[in-house]
Design a protein around this motif. Structure first.
Motif, PDB file in Angstrom:
ATOM      1  N   PRO A 101      14.265   4.435   0.257  1.00 57.50           N
ATOM      2  CA  PRO A 101      14.443   5.098   1.931  1.00 57.50           C
ATOM      3  C   PRO A 101      14.123   3.785   2.621  1.00 57.50           C
ATOM      4  N   LEU A 102      12.744   2.906   2.745  1.00 58.57           N
ATOM      5  CA  LEU A 102      11.943   2.849   3.576  1.00 58.57           C
ATOM      6  C   LEU A 102      12.846   1.422   3.442  1.00 58.57           C
ATOM      7  N   SER A 111       1.598   6.298  -2.805  1.00 57.57           N
ATOM      8  CA  SER A 111       2.904   6.774  -3.748  1.00 57.57           C
ATOM      9  C   SER A 111       2.156   6.837  -5.446  1.00 57.57           C
ATOM     10  N   ALA A 139      -1.717   4.021   4.920  1.00 55.91           N
ATOM     11  CA  ALA A 139      -0.611   4.389   3.942  1.00 55.91           C
ATOM     12  C   ALA A 139      -0.174   5.047   4.168  1.00 55.91           C
ATOM     13  N   PRO A 142      12.373   6.140  11.428  1.00 55.88           N
ATOM     14  CA  PRO A 142      11.256   7.260  11.478  1.00 55.88           C
ATOM     15  C   PRO A 142      11.411   7.759  13.415  1.00 55.88           C
ATOM     16  N   ARG A 143      11.762   7.106  13.745  1.00 51.64           N
ATOM     17  CA  ARG A 143      11.466   7.321  15.567  1.00 51.64           C
ATOM     18  C   ARG A 143      12.752   7.973  16.071  1.00 51.64           C
ATOM     19  N   ASN A 198       5.949  12.478  14.801  1.00 52.53           N
ATOM     20  CA  ASN A 198       6.238  11.376  13.334  1.00 52.53           C
ATOM     21  C   ASN A 198       5.096  10.955  13.561  1.00 52.53           C
ATOM     22  N   PHE A 245       3.527   7.245   4.772  1.00 53.20           N
ATOM     23  CA  PHE A 245       4.388   6.787   4.756  1.00 53.20           C
ATOM     24  C   PHE A 245       5.486   7.024   6.312  1.00 53.20           C
ATOM     25  N   PRO A 246       5.848   5.827   6.924  1.00 54.64           N
ATOM     26  CA  PRO A 246       6.605   5.996   7.809  1.00 54.64           C
ATOM     27  C   PRO A 246       7.748   6.562   8.387  1.00 54.64           C
ATOM     28  N   HIS A 247       8.571   7.179   6.888  1.00 50.48           N
ATOM     29  CA  HIS A 247      10.003   7.676   7.180  1.00 50.48           C
ATOM     30  C   HIS A 247       9.801   8.888   6.732  1.00 50.48           C
ATOM     31  N   VAL A 255      17.307   7.361   8.458  1.00 47.81           N
ATOM     32  CA  VAL A 255      15.747   7.224   8.059  1.00 47.81           C
ATOM     33  C   VAL A 255      15.088   6.549   8.635  1.00 47.81           C
ATOM     34  N   LYS A 284      10.439   7.159  -9.401  1.00 44.92           N
ATOM     35  CA  LYS A 284      10.507   8.416  -7.770  1.00 44.92           C
ATOM     36  C   LYS A 284       9.716   7.344  -7.074  1.00 44.92           C
ATOM     37  N   PHE A 342       4.253  14.768   0.026  1.00 47.22           N
ATOM     38  CA  PHE A 342       4.480  14.269  -0.635  1.00 47.22           C
ATOM     39  C   PHE A 342       4.243  14.312  -1.566  1.00 47.22           C
ATOM     40  N   SER A 344       1.139  -1.397  -0.176  1.00 47.91           N
ATOM     41  CA  SER A 344      -0.036  -0.222   0.264  1.00 47.91           C
ATOM     42  C   SER A 344       0.766   1.345  -0.298  1.00 47.91           C
ATOM     43  N   TYR A 345       2.211   1.300   0.575  1.00 48.75           N
ATOM     44  CA  TYR A 345       2.790   2.177   0.342  1.00 48.75           C
ATOM     45  C   TYR A 345       2.910   2.777  -0.793  1.00 48.75           C
ATOM     46  N   LYS A 353      11.468   7.066  -4.001  1.00 48.73           N
ATOM     47  CA  LYS A 353      11.447   8.662  -2.853  1.00 48.73           C
ATOM     48  C   LYS A 353      10.970   7.018  -1.579  1.00 48.73           C
ATOM     49  N   VAL A 354      10.117   6.667  -2.070  1.00 50.28           N
ATOM     50  CA  VAL A 354       9.670   5.453  -1.174  1.00 50.28           C
ATOM     51  C   VAL A 354      10.611   4.146  -0.445  1.00 50.28           C
TER      52      VAL A 354
END
Lengths: 274, 568
Positions: A184-185, A167, B153, A262-263, B229, B155-157, A260, A176, B166, A162-163, A180-181
């Protein structure tokens, strides 16, 4: 029912005892010995930095340079081969995928020295290619490849589709979306893959001994050499340097991972509020 | 199609109306000019202005026509996944600016339909138009629609701000900003001009994005959350970010795939109202997918009820609730009592042995029909009252806050009744029905029809099984194509699949008074309707058996087929 009979409670942390003992005997104590040897004189036993005096010579730095170049090239080639392969593996349906992943992981189950000898046989006897830097490189890529593939494959296969849909929905074309997704993930997987390949590659000597040319040495050969000669103090000093360099590269990778992740807090800090 | 022409007609008739009015105005002005010759010039001016008004009015009408126009058109779309038809020859048009809900149980194809509009799936056959442009094979990133996903969905980053920005970063700048940059470019001279222009454009874009994101955050009530976040947000907050991320791109259509499904009840109610407000403020078209009929009734301008990839009914929430098109819709939307009866004549109906007045006409004489009566449309009177048409006995009564929900038995049928007047358990009452509380619907199907092939003179193959039939001698030959008809009551369902000729799954079971109407789904993708006194549950696996003398066969003659083709 008396409580006193059960006064000893087994905690989960107690399961770690056996390994703690092993790691004390085989990791902590040897490390302490290594540090001790590195900074003491062989004969007097007093503190000295003389063991590091070899680093004043240029040739040693060349050896170190070749080791890092070799490890860097190995890691890069492994990554360039593993990433597209991991993507392709994720697209294959689940049943066939397992078999294919197994094919790539299977060599891990065979002793690495045996595999390197077979590479040597293949190249020297059948293809009549002599030992040398590139043959050594091929051997290392072959040896360490699964360690790069597995973490990348794991992270890509767990990534939610789904990411990517989100996108493309927001206007990103496939290129892209990848930049971009997807990329990085997948960085956590890439970082652990890089660590798993780079670390052993930079300190290896066996592969180079079997496949490499005698015209150059790797740092691992150097350490091996001093220990073989019975000069433990100099060998320890070399090993200590290697340890420091490895720690530095781990620190760099984990810093990269944090950027990178997220936390991490680095995303938050900005003067303005929104 | 019919809807579209209707809209056009409306627009045209309005156009005519304004023209007429303007004509009257002109006439009046002319009259004035006749009577007041001294103010000749003035009146002329008046005429001119009125003509201008006329033109403006025309444009308004055009605008209105555009507004009423359909923004999405789906034409004869079929989607097959691994041999299973999910969407079956579906045609639908969605009007501009409306809040349209695709409603159906899980597996009815509503999400697939939405995903085809978004571009994540391509129809097996058929075409989809957005804004009169065919988009059937156009990838999602080139479509003027955005989606709010079921599981967000996000983006976690990326943080909240970057998630929302985005889409904006990928989009080009609006025209006025582009002109601004162009202007700046011409002003700059010298070696560094290229970098200066780049820098200027970057700054302009950043401030433009910042502005937009701020606005979007405000719209979803998340001001101050920009640099948080994603994983530190609650479900409801994540949902808001997902909505902001989609609307910030200013899509022509916003697609929402069960966006509130993962939220708790209270949060869901709040978000429903917020979504309605957002829809009102933006004025764009919303296509909303849900299985929650209450949600659909609350939020939508229009509801599309789907079942098995086929549209059951399209209409406003009120219409869908008050006048369900068939028993499925009635059963799916709200609580309802569904019975079978016969239409004696226009405005007269008979069920449970009693004749009732109703508001429906246009049925055949004595045509069997489905009847839907909502629980709140039944009046309860004490025993012996002169009001009320049927006598019943209260089986159970339960207080539900603002009303009593009662089960009342009448001649073997259990009515569900909601009333503010309580009737005690086991007491006898009279039930009253008013003509506008009785909804009459054509039966979905009066007989099961299939196409089969004779495998021998006395056996026929259809729905993946070989069935014995009673035939006259020499009536059929092996290989003949036949039309097979089986009555609802002639089908026997077996507990054990192996006892039947074929196996099938129960997809629907409706209690209709003395019997159950069960819908079963065969492995060959076909439906049977079965009337039985046994009770079956959804997803039960059953065996199907039909008596040889109950299978009616008709030879398919090729000429007939040709004729039907021409008719099409």
């Amino acid at each position: 029912m008396t409580k006193s009979k059960h006064s000893y409670h087994f905690k989960k942390s107690h399961f770690a005892f056996p390994y703690t003992i092993i790691s004390i005997i085989f990791v902590i104590v040897p490390l302490l010995i290594l540090v001790y040897y590195a900074f003491t004189d062989k004969y007097t036993g007093g503190f000295t930095l003389n063991n590091f005096s070899m680093f004043g010579e240029g040739s040693l730095w060349i050896t170190l340079g070749i080791s890092f170049l070799m490890a860097f090239l190995t890691t890069l080639i492994c990554f360039l081969l593993a990433y597209p392969l991991a993507i392709a593996l994720c697209k294959i349906n689940a049943n066939r995928r397992f078999i294919l992943v197994m094919i790539f992981v299977l060599p891990m189950w065979i002793n690495s020295l045996l595999r390197i000898y077979s590479v040597k046989l293949l190249f020297n006897d059948f293809l009549l290619i002599d030992r040398g830097f590139f043959l050594s490189l091929i051997g290392m890529v072959y040896d360490f490849f699964p360690f790069m593939l597995l973490p990348i494959y794991t992270i890509l296969s767990q990534m939610n589709n789904s990411y990517f849909e989100a996108s493309t929905d927001l206007g990103a074309n496939p290129y892209k979306t990848f930049m971009k997704v997807k990329l990085p993930l997948s960085i956590p997987g890439i970082v652990s893959g890089v660590l798993m390949v780079f670390m052993p590659a930079v300190s290896t000597f066996a592969i180079n001994d079997i496949l490499g040319s005698s015209q150059y040495w790797l740092f691992g050969n150097e350490i091996y050499f001093w220990f073989q000669k019975g000069l433990y103090n100099i060998g320890s000093a070399f090993a200590f340097i290697m340890l420091v360099l490895i720690l530095i590269s781990v620190a760099i990778s984990s810093a990269l991972n944090k950027i990178v992740d997220p936390r991490s807090k680095s995303l938050k800090s900005r003067g303005e509020t929104l | 199609m019919a809807e579209k022409t209707k809209v056009k007609e409306e627009a045209i008739s309005e156009n005519k109306k304004t023209k007429k009015e303007n004509k009257n105005l002109v006439n009046k002005n002319l009259n004035k000019s006749k009577s007041l010759t001294t103010n000749n010039i003035d009146t002329k001016n008046n005429i001119i202005t009125s003509q201008k008004e006329n033109i403006e009015n025309n444009e308004e009408v055009k605008d209105k026509a555009k507004k009423l126009d359909s923004i999405i058109k789906i034409k004869n779309v079929t989607k097959v996944f691994d041999g299973i038809t999910v969407i079956d020859d579906l045609t639908l048009s969605i009007k501009r600016g409306k809040f349209v809900t695709l409603l159906g149980a899980s597996g009815c194809g509503k999400t697939t339909l939405l995903r085809m509009i978004a571009g994540f799936e391509t129809p097996t056959t058929g075409t989809i138009y957005i804004e009169e442009q065919e988009v059937t094979d156009i990838p999602p990133y080139k479509r003027p629609v955005n989606t709010v996903f079921q599981k967000y969905a996000l983006f976690p980053h990326l943080n909240v701000f970057k998630n929302i920005a985005f889409g904006l970063k990928l989009k080009g700048l609006p025209e006025d900003l582009k002109k601004d940059i162009e202007k700046y470019k011409q002003e700059q001279k010298g070696l560094l001009s290229f970098f200066k222009v780049k820098n200027y454009a970057r700054k302009l874009k950043n401030s433009y994005i910042l502005e937009k994101v701020k606005k979007a955050l405000k719209m979803v009530n998340l001001e101050g959350y920009g640099y948080r976040n994603i994983n530190t947000l609650s479900g409801g907050q994540q949902q808001r970010v997902a909505i902001a991320r989609a609307i910030v791109c200013e899509p022509k259509v916003l697609l929402l795939d069960e966006p509130l499904g993962a939220l708790d009840l209270k949060m869901r109610k709040e978000m429903q109202i917020e979504l309605m407000n957002i829809h009102k403020n933006l004025g764009i078209t919303f296509v909303y997918v849900t299985h929650d009929q209450e949600e659909a009734l609350t939020m939508s301008d229009e509801i599309v009820v789907l079942n098995d990839g086929v549209i059951q009914q399209i209409g406003t929430p009120k219409k869908i609730y008050d006048e369900p098109a068939n028993a499925f819709v009635a059963d799916f939307i709200g609580q309802s009592n569904i019975l079978t009866g016969t239409m004696v004549k226009d405005f007269t109906l008979k069920f449970l042995g009693t004749t009732f007045e109703c508001l429906d006409k246009g049925f055949d004489k004595n045509e069997p029909v489905d009847i839907v009566i909502r629980p709140e449309d039944i009046e309860v009177y004490p025993e012996g009252s002169t009001k009320g048409q049927l006598e019943g006995k209260v089986i159970s009564s339960c207080f539900k806050g603002t009303f009593f929900q009662m089960e009342i038995e009448t001649q073997g049928y259990e009515f569900t009744v909601q009333s503010t007047v309580e009737a005690k358990q086991n007491t006898k009452v009279k039930l009253g029905f008013t003509p506008n509380g009785i909804h009459v619907m054509r039966k979905l199907r009066s007989i099961n029809e299939f196409v089969g092939r004779m495998t021998s003179p006395t056996t026929v193959e259809f729905c993946g099984g070989e069935w014995e039939v009673e035939t006259k001698e020499n009536e059929f030959e092996k290989g003949d194509e036949v039309k097979v008809k089986v009555g609802f009551r002639d089908i026997e369902l077996m507990d054990d699949e192996n006892d039947g000729v074929i196996g099938a799954n129960v997809t629907q079971s409706l209690y209709k008074g003395e019997y159950n109407q069960v819908q079963i789904y065969t492995d060959t993708d076909e439906d049977f309707y079965v009337v039985t006194t046994d009770e079956w549950d959804m997803n039960d696996r059953v065996g199907v058996k039909i008596k040889p003398n109950a299978i009616i066969l008709e030879k398919i003659i090729e000429e007939v087929e040709d004729e039907t083709k021409e008719d099409d």
